[in-house]
Each structure stands twice: as structure tokens, then as C-alpha cells.
Design a protein around this motif. Structure first.
Motif: not given
Length: 250
Positions: A57-60, A64-65, A71-74, A101-102
Motif C-alpha cells: 500500500s502507498p501509505e505503508q 517505511i521509506k 530498497p522497497v519492493i512495493g 516511492g517504491a
């Protein structure tokens, strides 16, 4: 080792080699839910030495970012009663998680039919066209889907949805033989990662031995209610299948 022809992908994914990516996800109806739970999960993963985070989800993703430098796998899970496709099912979800921002976008690349009546796998080429600089992580359930995803431009492929399609709903654990085939057949064309049904460090190490670039682990680390459910299921003589809770829509 596979080396992506795209420098931005290489720079992001090469350092993950042999490492652990932690799936830090929580739903509003989970017993562990609090607004900052995923941030604490991600901070714990970073402290432990994880090489990346998988987030929903965009919010989470945004939260986290802001908290960790990994690096985040969104992805964005959206459930509909008429389909089993729920991981980033449409371009609207893709756009939202890219905007959040993923660093990498994960989406369902199976042959299942979506809520919109399209084949899930057909979204991938559209994502590559619309977001050409964003690496794509293809979640599949079998070798045929994996081959098509790589042919369609997936940078990373993993059997994330093995066990979550109608054809594989009966499974009880990871299919290491199938995964070894992924690594042999596709490892020179894309980054092959393992995700799904890994519960111990030894499970993860098997996958690295078989050729995984990295492994993604979620429930065994960040969902203690499901870990407890597995114990209760076994102690109760397998009368209450804990996987029903794991597969539940939210």
C-alpha cells in the motif's frame, strides 16, 4: 550471475545477492495492527541486516521509506470477490505505489483473470511502457508464467503466488524442484528470487544454494499470529488449517 542491462536495476539489485528481504505488511484486521507496526517491522529488519523490504500500500510504503534506508519492493493488495488476483491488479495501483516511492514494483503475473476481465500477466508489458525506469518484480505460480514474465520484461521473478491460485491451493510447502528449474532456465535472463513458504533460515539457505539471488520472507518473521496458528494447527491434529487464515482476504 545475471547482470541486468539496465544500470539502475543492477545498482539496486546486485547488492541484494545472497541476502534477506523482509516482507513487512500488516492489515487493519490483523491482531498485531497498529499505525506504526510496519515501520517497527522494517526497523527490526534493517537492524538484523536485511537487504530490502517488501511492503503493501502507498501509505505503508511511504512510512517505511521515511524510516529505513533500504530498497522497497512495493505492491498494493486489493481484493475482489470475483477473482483471486489481488497483488497490484491494475495500473491505478501501479501508479500509486510508484508515486509513493517504491523502488521496485511487484505485481501478479499469473494467468488468472482479474476483476476487470483481463489476464493478470498482460499488465506487465503496460507497466514497462508506462514506467520504463522502474524495475518490475513478477509474482508467479508456475514455470510457464515465469517464462512469460521474463519474456515480457520482468527484472525479477519469484514463485510468490505458488499456493495462492486455484491450481496450487492444495500445496503445503515450497516446491524446491520447481524453483531450481526457475534458476536454471531463467537465471541468465532475470534475477530469480524465492518468496513463499519459507519458515526457517535453513529453508532460505536451500534456495540460495539452488541459485536464488535473494530470498523474501514474511509470515515467519513479521506475522507472529500466523506463526502461532501453525503451532496450534499441528497441536490440534490438523483440524483447523492455518493456511485458511494466511490466504484470507482483507
Amino acid at each position: 550471475m545475471f547482470h541486468s542491462p539496465r544500470p539502475n536495476v543492477r545498482d539496486l539489485v546486485d547488492p541484494m545477492a545472497g541476502g534477506l528481504i523482509v516482507s513487512c505488511q500488516v492489515q487493519h484486521d490483523d491482531p498485531i495492527y497498529t499505525p506504526d507496526m510496519v515501520v517497527k517491522m522494517a526497523e527490526a529488519a534493517a537492524w538484523a541486516g536485511a537487504v530490502g523490504i517488501r511492503a503493501n500500500s502507498p501509505e505503508q510504503i511511504r512510512a517505511i521509506k521515511e524510516a529505513v534506508d533500504l530498497p522497497v519492493i512495493g505492491l498494493w493488495k486489493v481484493w475482489h470477490p470475483d477473482t483471486d488476483v489481488f497483488i497490484t491488479p491494475t495500473m491505478a495501483e501501479v501508479d500509486a505505489i510508484v508515486e509513493a516511492g517504491a523502488d521496485i514494483v511487484a505485481l501478479d503475473c499469473t494467468f488468472q483473470t482479474t476483476h476487470e476481465g483481463t489476464r493478470a500477466a498482460d499488465l506487465l508489458p503496460r507497466v514497462r511502457e508506462r514506467h520504463p525506469e522502474t524495475p518490475v518484480f513478477a509474482d508467479v505460480s508456475n514455470a510457464e508464467e515465469a517464462r512469460l514474465a521474463v519474456a515480457n520484461g520482468a527484472d525479477i521473478v519469484a514463485p510468490t503466488l505458488y499456493g495462492y491460485t486455484a491450481e496450487t491451493a492444495h500445496i503445503e510447502g515450497a516446491d524446491y524442484r520447481m524453483f531450481a528449474g526457475f534458476c536454471r532456465d531463467l537465471g541468465d535472463k532475470a534475477y530469480v528470487m524465492m518468496e513463499g513458504h519459507l519458515y526457517t533460515p535453513e529453508d532460505a539457505m536451500k534456495c540460495v544454494f539452488l541459485g536464488a539471488h535473494a530470498v523474501v520472507v514474511g509470515s515467519a518473521i513479521t506475522r507472529p499470529h500466523l506463526t502461532a496458528k501453525r503451532f496450534v494447527d499441528l497441536l490440534g491434529g490438523y483440524r483447523d488449517n492455518w493456511r485458511d487464515a494466511e490466504r484470507a482476504s482483507h
